[in-house]
Design a protein around this motif. Structure first.
Motif, PDB file in Angstrom:
ATOM      1  N   TRP A 191      29.959  30.745  37.075  1.00 49.24           N
ATOM      2  CA  TRP A 191      30.311  32.174  37.028  1.00 49.24           C
ATOM      3  C   TRP A 191      31.341  32.496  38.116  1.00 49.24           C
ATOM      4  O   TRP A 191      32.285  33.253  37.872  1.00 49.24           O
ATOM      5  CB  TRP A 191      29.073  33.060  37.212  1.00 49.24           C
ATOM      6  CG  TRP A 191      27.896  32.682  36.362  1.00 49.24           C
ATOM      7  CD1 TRP A 191      27.914  31.925  35.213  1.00 49.24           C
ATOM      8  CD2 TRP A 191      26.532  33.009  36.600  1.00 49.24           C
ATOM      9  NE1 TRP A 191      26.641  31.773  34.732  1.00 49.24           N
ATOM     10  CE2 TRP A 191      25.774  32.425  35.551  1.00 49.24           C
ATOM     11  CE3 TRP A 191      25.855  33.748  37.579  1.00 49.24           C
ATOM     12  CZ2 TRP A 191      24.387  32.542  35.471  1.00 49.24           C
ATOM     13  CZ3 TRP A 191      24.479  33.875  37.496  1.00 49.24           C
ATOM     14  CH2 TRP A 191      23.756  33.284  36.459  1.00 49.24           C
ATOM     15  N   ALA A 192      31.136  31.942  39.310  1.00 48.35           N
ATOM     16  CA  ALA A 192      32.069  32.208  40.414  1.00 48.35           C
ATOM     17  C   ALA A 192      33.446  31.613  40.107  1.00 48.35           C
ATOM     18  O   ALA A 192      34.475  32.227  40.390  1.00 48.35           O
ATOM     19  CB  ALA A 192      31.525  31.622  41.716  1.00 48.35           C
ATOM     20  N   SER A 193      33.462  30.428  39.496  1.00 51.06           N
ATOM     21  CA  SER A 193      34.738  29.788  39.186  1.00 51.06           C
ATOM     22  C   SER A 193      35.504  30.583  38.133  1.00 51.06           C
ATOM     23  O   SER A 193      36.732  30.618  38.128  1.00 51.06           O
ATOM     24  CB  SER A 193      34.499  28.367  38.661  1.00 51.06           C
ATOM     25  OG  SER A 193      33.790  27.615  39.621  1.00 51.06           O
ATOM     26  N   LEU A 194      34.786  31.239  37.237  1.00 50.24           N
ATOM     27  CA  LEU A 194      35.429  31.983  36.153  1.00 50.24           C
ATOM     28  C   LEU A 194      36.090  33.270  36.627  1.00 50.24           C
ATOM     29  O   LEU A 194      37.222  33.549  36.262  1.00 50.24           O
ATOM     30  CB  LEU A 194      34.377  32.300  35.069  1.00 50.24           C
ATOM     31  CG  LEU A 194      34.892  32.861  33.764  1.00 50.24           C
ATOM     32  CD1 LEU A 194      35.756  31.834  33.034  1.00 50.24           C
ATOM     33  CD2 LEU A 194      33.720  33.275  32.876  1.00 50.24           C
ATOM     34  N   VAL A 195      35.396  34.045  37.441  1.00 52.06           N
ATOM     35  CA  VAL A 195      35.943  35.371  37.800  1.00 52.06           C
ATOM     36  C   VAL A 195      36.235  35.541  39.296  1.00 52.06           C
ATOM     37  O   VAL A 195      36.742  36.577  39.699  1.00 52.06           O
ATOM     38  CB  VAL A 195      35.022  36.527  37.327  1.00 52.06           C
ATOM     39  CG1 VAL A 195      34.914  36.533  35.830  1.00 52.06           C
ATOM     40  CG2 VAL A 195      33.653  36.463  37.963  1.00 52.06           C
ATOM     41  N   ALA A 196      35.935  34.563  40.122  1.00 48.24           N
ATOM     42  CA  ALA A 196      36.177  34.630  41.572  1.00 48.24           C
ATOM     43  C   ALA A 196      35.710  35.958  42.179  1.00 48.24           C
ATOM     44  O   ALA A 196      36.501  36.711  42.751  1.00 48.24           O
ATOM     45  CB  ALA A 196      37.662  34.404  41.876  1.00 48.24           C
ATOM     46  N   PRO A 197      34.427  36.269  42.072  1.00 47.73           N
ATOM     47  CA  PRO A 197      33.940  37.530  42.656  1.00 47.73           C
ATOM     48  C   PRO A 197      33.907  37.449  44.176  1.00 47.73           C
ATOM     49  O   PRO A 197      33.843  36.358  44.744  1.00 47.73           O
ATOM     50  CB  PRO A 197      32.516  37.643  42.097  1.00 47.73           C
ATOM     51  CG  PRO A 197      32.081  36.222  41.900  1.00 47.73           C
ATOM     52  CD  PRO A 197      33.327  35.458  41.522  1.00 47.73           C
ATOM     53  N   GLU A 198      33.959  38.635  44.822  1.00 44.44           N
ATOM     54  CA  GLU A 198      33.772  38.652  46.274  1.00 44.44           C
ATOM     55  C   GLU A 198      32.339  38.264  46.620  1.00 44.44           C
ATOM     56  O   GLU A 198      32.096  37.632  47.635  1.00 44.44           O
ATOM     57  CB  GLU A 198      34.044  40.058  46.821  1.00 44.44           C
ATOM     58  CG  GLU A 198      35.470  40.536  46.667  1.00 44.44           C
ATOM     59  CD  GLU A 198      35.560  42.055  46.834  1.00 44.44           C
ATOM     60  OE1 GLU A 198      35.423  42.757  45.815  1.00 44.44           O
ATOM     61  OE2 GLU A 198      35.760  42.524  47.965  1.00 44.44           O
ATOM     62  N   ALA A 199      31.419  38.686  45.755  1.00 44.53           N
ATOM     63  CA  ALA A 199      30.010  38.437  46.072  1.00 44.53           C
ATOM     64  C   ALA A 199      29.137  38.479  44.829  1.00 44.53           C
ATOM     65  O   ALA A 199      29.485  39.121  43.832  1.00 44.53           O
ATOM     66  CB  ALA A 199      29.509  39.493  47.054  1.00 44.53           C
ATOM     67  N   PHE A 200      28.026  37.794  44.915  1.00 39.78           N
ATOM     68  CA  PHE A 200      26.904  37.998  44.005  1.00 39.78           C
ATOM     69  C   PHE A 200      25.882  38.859  44.748  1.00 39.78           C
ATOM     70  O   PHE A 200      25.697  38.693  45.958  1.00 39.78           O
ATOM     71  CB  PHE A 200      26.226  36.669  43.654  1.00 39.78           C
ATOM     72  CG  PHE A 200      27.027  35.789  42.735  1.00 39.78           C
ATOM     73  CD1 PHE A 200      27.068  36.054  41.370  1.00 39.78           C
ATOM     74  CD2 PHE A 200      27.722  34.707  43.229  1.00 39.78           C
ATOM     75  CE1 PHE A 200      27.800  35.244  40.514  1.00 39.78           C
ATOM     76  CE2 PHE A 200      28.460  33.888  42.380  1.00 39.78           C
ATOM     77  CZ  PHE A 200      28.501  34.157  41.023  1.00 39.78           C
ATOM     78  N   ILE A 201      25.225  39.745  44.011  1.00 36.92           N
ATOM     79  CA  ILE A 201      24.153  40.528  44.617  1.00 36.92           C
ATOM     80  C   ILE A 201      22.886  40.278  43.809  1.00 36.92           C
ATOM     81  O   ILE A 201      22.870  40.480  42.587  1.00 36.92           O
ATOM     82  CB  ILE A 201      24.499  42.026  44.627  1.00 36.92           C
ATOM     83  CG1 ILE A 201      25.756  42.221  45.476  1.00 36.92           C
ATOM     84  CG2 ILE A 201      23.352  42.847  45.206  1.00 36.92           C
ATOM     85  CD1 ILE A 201      26.413  43.546  45.297  1.00 36.92           C
TER      86      ILE A 201
END
Ligand SMILES: [Zn+2]
Length: 335
Positions: free
Chosen positions: A261-271
């Motif tokens: 998921w992080a690789s797909l959208v490069a979010p600043e954070a997961f909560i």
């Protein structure tokens, strides 16, 4: 002139209603713009054979609450967060966790009864809105809320906007296959992430560790069927080896899923949000971070933060739904 009289005179509507429709207990309350819950109530969802009787009873219970804050003229809108809520159709669609079957137009039912704007979205989406409005995501523009409780799912915010997905079905990450030879899932498939990262997944992992290892554990004095996430979390707090290993395994699985998921959208954070996250998050944080980063592409390693929500329990459900109510107009324009 007190505040209520002022708002009446200026026609401002200083309050919203938030309703968290949940499997067992549904909670609702009146919330002000600062995120204060002025008053709240709850009903047992399973007491109602159909959504109409549920809606009528909640409306009846809202009447004295609304009177307490100065009447319906002070209410801007109502937001409803529900598992299997579709963000675009505004319906609850074929909810696996409710006894009410089919497609339920709960927002328009409440709107017709109360005469105020009512919006409905799925529980993960309203969690993302709530965290953006009142919680750990304030100031973030790109983040993913991961809700872990009876099931798991994600609410996604990109460039400051809720990502709706095609036909409103977004964030169903819980039913991605992790292990094709794994545990049966409630959705009918086998080996979904949710069958490991959820209430039932965590308790099953603990039961398997108890059965297949000889480590001492306070959980051995409890009948396997009576082991709960609350109990495992309590044992983990006390340093119990099986409970801590359960947390490590669960966090590792979730962390590895987050790599994609992080690789797909490069979010600043997961909560991490939801009751299981509240109970277990502090023990799962390190294995999540390790699991997520050990397989991550080098350039992205350790660039995504993981936060635990600071909003918990019934109040979180009410605040999340109220965040949808505050955004109702903007939310409708987005569609
Ligand atoms: Zn599944």
């Amino acid at each position: 002139m007190d505040e209520r009289e002022f708002h009446k005179m200026t026609s401002l509507r200083p309050y919203v209603i938030g309703l968290g429709l949940r499997e067992k207990t549904s909670v609702f309350g009146i919330v002000d713009a600062l995120g204060n819950i002025i008053c709240k109530d709850h009903v047992t969802t399973t007491d109602y054979p159909d959504p109409t009787s549920f809606m009528f009873d909640v409306c009846d219970r809202l009447q004295p609450m609304v009177k307490q804050v100065g009447g319906w003229d002070t209410i801007k809108a109502m937001g409803i967060g529900a598992a299997s809520g579709n963000n675009i159709t505004q319906r609850i669609e074929n909810a696996a966790n409710l006894s009410w079957k089919g497609n339920i137009s709960l927002a328009s039912m409440f709107q017709g009864r109360l005469g105020i704007a009512v919006s409905l979205a799925n529980d993960c989406t309203v969690a993302a809105m709530g965290e953006m409005t009142y919680g750990a995501a304030r100031g973030l523009k790109d983040f993913i809320c991961v809700l872990v409780n009876g099931g798991m799912g994600a609410g996604i915010v990109l460039n400051g906007l809720i990502f709706m997905g095609n036909k409103g079905r977004v964030g169903e990450v819980g039913h991605v296959t992790l292990n094709p030879n794994g545990r049966p899932c409630t959705c009918g498939k086998v080996g979904c992430i949710e069958s490991y990262v959820s209430r039932r997944g965590i308790t099953q992992t603990a039961r398997e560790l108890l059965a297949f290892t000889s480590k001492p554990s306070a959980l051995r004095s409890v009948a396997p069927a009576d082991i709960t996430v609350e109990l495992i979390a309590k044992c983990a707090d006390e340093g119990d080896a099986i409970a801590l290993e359960t947390m490590r395994k669960t966090g590792d699985i979730l962390g590895h899923a987050m790599t994609a998921w992080a690789s797909l959208v490069a979010p600043e954070a997961f909560i991490l949000v939801g009751e299981v996250s509240s109970l277990c998050g502090r023990h799962m944080l390190e294995p999540i971070l390790t699991g997520m980063n050990e397989n991550m592409f080098d350039a992205m390693k350790w660039s995504t933060k993981v936060y635990l929500s600071t909003l918990h329990g019934d109040d979180a459900s009410i605040l999340y739904a109220s965040a949808l109510a505050w955004k109702t107009k903007e939310y409708e324009l987005l569609l």
